[in-house]
Design an enzyme around this catalytic site. Structure first.
Site, PDB file in Angstrom:
ATOM      1  N   ASN A  96      22.957  14.531  45.330  1.00 11.85           N
ATOM      2  CA  ASN A  96      22.436  14.625  46.697  1.00 11.85           C
ATOM      3  C   ASN A  96      21.275  13.639  46.847  1.00 11.85           C
ATOM      4  OD1 ASN A  96      20.985  15.332  48.997  1.00 11.85           O
ATOM      5  ND2 ASN A  96      21.261  17.526  48.730  1.00 11.85           N
ATOM      6  N   CYS A 154      17.037  15.337  54.841  1.00 12.49           N
ATOM      7  CA  CYS A 154      18.496  15.124  54.725  1.00 12.49           C
ATOM      8  C   CYS A 154      19.118  14.633  56.036  1.00 12.49           C
ATOM      9  CB  CYS A 154      19.188  16.413  54.309  1.00 12.49           C
ATOM     10  SG  CYS A 154      18.567  17.027  52.741  1.00 12.49           S
ATOM     11  N   HIS A 177      26.754  14.982  55.176  1.00 16.03           N
ATOM     12  CA  HIS A 177      25.697  14.955  54.163  1.00 16.03           C
ATOM     13  C   HIS A 177      26.230  15.576  52.870  1.00 16.03           C
ATOM     14  CE1 HIS A 177      22.019  15.369  52.068  1.00 16.03           C
ATOM     15  NE2 HIS A 177      21.917  16.672  52.239  1.00 16.03           N
TER      16      HIS A 177
HETATM   17  O1  UT7 Z   1      20.337  18.598  50.930  1.00 18.01           O
HETATM   18  C1  UT7 Z   1      20.430  19.743  51.711  1.00 18.01           C
HETATM   19  C2  UT7 Z   1      19.803  20.864  51.096  1.00 18.01           C
HETATM   20  N1  UT7 Z   1      20.354  21.338  49.867  1.00 18.01           N
HETATM   21  C3  UT7 Z   1      21.456  22.096  49.811  1.00 18.01           C
HETATM   22  O2  UT7 Z   1      22.190  22.209  50.752  1.00 18.01           O
HETATM   23  C4  UT7 Z   1      21.698  22.868  48.538  1.00 18.01           C
HETATM   24  C5  UT7 Z   1      22.109  24.280  48.881  1.00 18.01           C
HETATM   25  N2  UT7 Z   1      22.178  25.189  47.766  1.00 18.01           N
HETATM   26  C6  UT7 Z   1      23.003  25.038  46.694  1.00 18.01           C
HETATM   27  O3  UT7 Z   1      23.679  24.055  46.600  1.00 18.01           O
HETATM   28  C7  UT7 Z   1      23.099  26.147  45.701  1.00 18.01           C
HETATM   29  O4  UT7 Z   1      22.381  27.262  46.147  1.00 18.01           O
HETATM   30  C8  UT7 Z   1      22.624  25.774  44.263  1.00 18.01           C
HETATM   31  C9  UT7 Z   1      23.599  24.797  43.640  1.00 18.01           C
HETATM   32  C10 UT7 Z   1      21.217  25.207  44.312  1.00 18.01           C
HETATM   33  C11 UT7 Z   1      22.598  27.009  43.393  1.00 18.01           C
HETATM   34  O5  UT7 Z   1      23.885  27.580  43.337  1.00 18.01           O
HETATM   35  P1  UT7 Z   1      24.066  29.141  43.534  1.00 18.01           P
HETATM   36  O6  UT7 Z   1      25.488  29.395  43.369  1.00 18.01           O
HETATM   37  O7  UT7 Z   1      23.417  29.524  44.831  1.00 18.01           O
HETATM   38  O8  UT7 Z   1      23.290  29.709  42.289  1.00 18.01           O
HETATM   39  P2  UT7 Z   1      22.053  30.715  42.265  1.00 18.01           P
HETATM   40  O9  UT7 Z   1      20.804  30.052  42.701  1.00 18.01           O
HETATM   41  O10 UT7 Z   1      22.453  32.008  42.894  1.00 18.01           O
HETATM   42  O11 UT7 Z   1      21.962  30.959  40.726  1.00 18.01           O
HETATM   43  C12 UT7 Z   1      22.994  31.648  39.999  1.00 18.01           C
HETATM   44  C13 UT7 Z   1      22.605  31.690  38.535  1.00 18.01           C
HETATM   45  C14 UT7 Z   1      21.175  32.171  38.335  1.00 18.01           C
HETATM   46  O12 UT7 Z   1      21.150  32.908  37.129  1.00 18.01           O
HETATM   47  P3  UT7 Z   1      21.175  34.535  37.142  1.00 18.01           P
HETATM   48  O13 UT7 Z   1      19.971  34.932  37.927  1.00 18.01           O
HETATM   49  O14 UT7 Z   1      22.462  34.881  37.831  1.00 18.01           O
HETATM   50  O15 UT7 Z   1      21.147  34.867  35.701  1.00 18.01           O
HETATM   51  C15 UT7 Z   1      20.400  30.899  38.158  1.00 18.01           C
HETATM   52  O16 UT7 Z   1      19.232  31.073  37.394  1.00 18.01           O
HETATM   53  O17 UT7 Z   1      22.663  30.358  38.005  1.00 18.01           O
HETATM   54  C16 UT7 Z   1      21.395  30.015  37.429  1.00 18.01           C
HETATM   55  N3  UT7 Z   1      21.168  28.599  37.622  1.00 18.01           N
HETATM   56  C17 UT7 Z   1      21.612  27.682  36.747  1.00 18.01           C
HETATM   57  N4  UT7 Z   1      22.279  27.806  35.594  1.00 18.01           N
HETATM   58  C18 UT7 Z   1      22.596  26.677  34.939  1.00 18.01           C
HETATM   59  C19 UT7 Z   1      20.552  27.963  38.644  1.00 18.01           C
HETATM   60  N5  UT7 Z   1      20.579  26.630  38.448  1.00 18.01           N
HETATM   61  C20 UT7 Z   1      21.238  26.431  37.271  1.00 18.01           C
HETATM   62  C21 UT7 Z   1      21.576  25.293  36.539  1.00 18.01           C
HETATM   63  N6  UT7 Z   1      22.257  25.464  35.385  1.00 18.01           N
HETATM   64  N7  UT7 Z   1      21.267  24.057  36.948  1.00 18.01           N
END
Ligand code: UT7
Length: 331
Positions: free
Chosen positions: A288, A113, A258
């Site tokens: 992204n 990135c 980014h």
């Molecule tokens: O390019 C540079 C590097 N990348 C980044 O900077 C990305 C950084 N991270 C993020 O943007 C976020 O962590 C994500 C968007 C990847 C995830 O968002 P989050 O708010 O941290 O969600 P989470 O991983 O804590 O997941 C929350 C819930 C989980 O379900 P439970 O365990 O609460 O039942 C996940 O399984 O959301 C679920 N989940 C989804 N649900 C629907 C994770 N991905 C998805 C999805 N659709 N695509």
């Protein structure tokens, strides 16, 4: 020693638009989840046969056109990508071939990135020392062929996407213009928090059917950990690069950050106390695109008049490595 300035920018994205509703047909996700957690509405994925170098070449042509230069005026290529078309050689040489130019040097930058910011710092050093006069810096990625398009891979596959941005840089003709400073960092303690494990030369063979069955060829991310570090490191780096160039956030015309997640950008904006007009976001339309997000955003800002001559801008990135960094530029 003259500073380095931008002479032209360009972008290219595949014409295949993938909406959140399209993704919900492939995995257990919803438009609402993706919009609220990431800000993304749609992204671009390549069609079979379309390569990262194809996108890079299209972006390069637009950057050359803006710079009013022909391809033969380029003295060196710096190609930032985490998704090369092949394991070796790097994409730089494929771009050199596609551009139809002479035997100019071409290097690949593997800092994910942060690739465009790191690549720019290499180009800046070459230009300021006089080693090369006009350098092409590209950030281009094809992520869509390396993501698990099922519910298991949904935290990655709804975010990452394909695209390319390019910039031609060269010596500034005025002392008060050009790249002022860089701030670059790495922290390998977190290398496995956003990575692609296989293929790798530490394995015999580099990729095996067991790797493929276990999905180790897919981009893998601990999203929460990446998020937690990103919202601290990018603002820290923006302040550092502004400080190094004798400025504060009050002087900043535009922060081109980014595009990882709209929530990260919003938190960064609050931490840095920036007005809405001081930050640019386009993740809604492209997702992204890793090393390509900054040059794509930069090109949109330049062409739409959000960045004009004399404006102080900062480019900042954070991602896999962890690697992060910023550049301060007077346009
Ligand atoms: O390019 C540079 C590097 N990348 C980044 O900077 C990305 C950084 N991270 C993020 O943007 C976020 O962590 C994500 C968007 C990847 C995830 O968002 P989050 O708010 O941290 O969600 P989470 O991983 O804590 O997941 C929350 C819930 C989980 O379900 P439970 O365990 O609460 O039942 C996940 O399984 O959301 C679920 N989940 C989804 N649900 C629907 C994770 N991905 C998805 C999805 N659709 N695509």
């Amino acid at each position: 020693m003259p500073r380095t300035r931008f002479l032209g920018t360009g972008l290219a994205v595949p014409d295949r638009v993938v909406t959140n509703d399209d993704l919900s047909q492939m995995m257990d996700t919803t438009d609402e989840w993706i919009r609220t957690r990431t800000g993304i509405q749609e992204r671009r994925w390549v069609r079979e046969g379309e390569t990262g170098v194809d996108l890079a070449l299209a972006a390069t042509r637009r950057a050359l056109e803006m710079a009013d230069l022909s391809a033969s005026a380029i003295d060196a290529i710096v190609y930032a990508t985490s998704t090369p078309d092949h394991f070796a050689p790097g994409n730089g040489v494929f771009l050199q071939r596609a551009m139809g130019v002479g035997t100019i040097p071409a290097i690949d930058i593997r800092t994910q990135c942060s690739g465009f910011v790191y690549g720019l710092s290499v180009a800046d050093a070459w230009v300021r020392t006089g080693q090369y006069r006009r350098v092409l810096v590209v950030g281009a990625e094809v992520q869509s062929t390396g993501m698990l398009m099922t519910t298991e891979g949904r935290n990655v596959s709804v975010i990452f996407a394909d695209g390319a941005g390019a910039a031609v840089v060269g010596p500034a003709d005025r002392e008060d213009r050009g790249i002022l400073a860089f701030d670059l960092h790495s922290e390998g303690a977190h290398a496995e928090k956003l990575w692609v494990d296989s293929p790798g030369s530490m394995y015999h063979p580099r990729v095996s059917s067991e790797h493929i069955e276990a999905g180790r060829q897919y981009l893998d991310m601990d999203g929460k950990e990446v998020f937690r570090h990103a919202v601290v490191r990018m603002p820290e780096s923006v302040r550092a690069v502004l400080g190094a160039s004798g400025h504060t956030t009050a002087d900043l015309k535009l922060l081109v950050a980014h595009q990882a997640n709209l929530r990260i950008a919003e938190m960064m904006q609050r931490t840095l106390c920036l007005r809405d007009d001081q930050i640019y976001n386009n993740i809604m339309f492209y997702g992204n695109t890793t090393a390509a997000t900054i040059p794509i955003a930069l090109d949109e800002c330049v062409r739409s008049g959000r960045i004009e001559e004399g404006d102080l801008i900062v480019l900042t990135a954070f991602g896999s490595g962890f690697l992060w960094g910023s550049a301060a530029v007077v346009w």
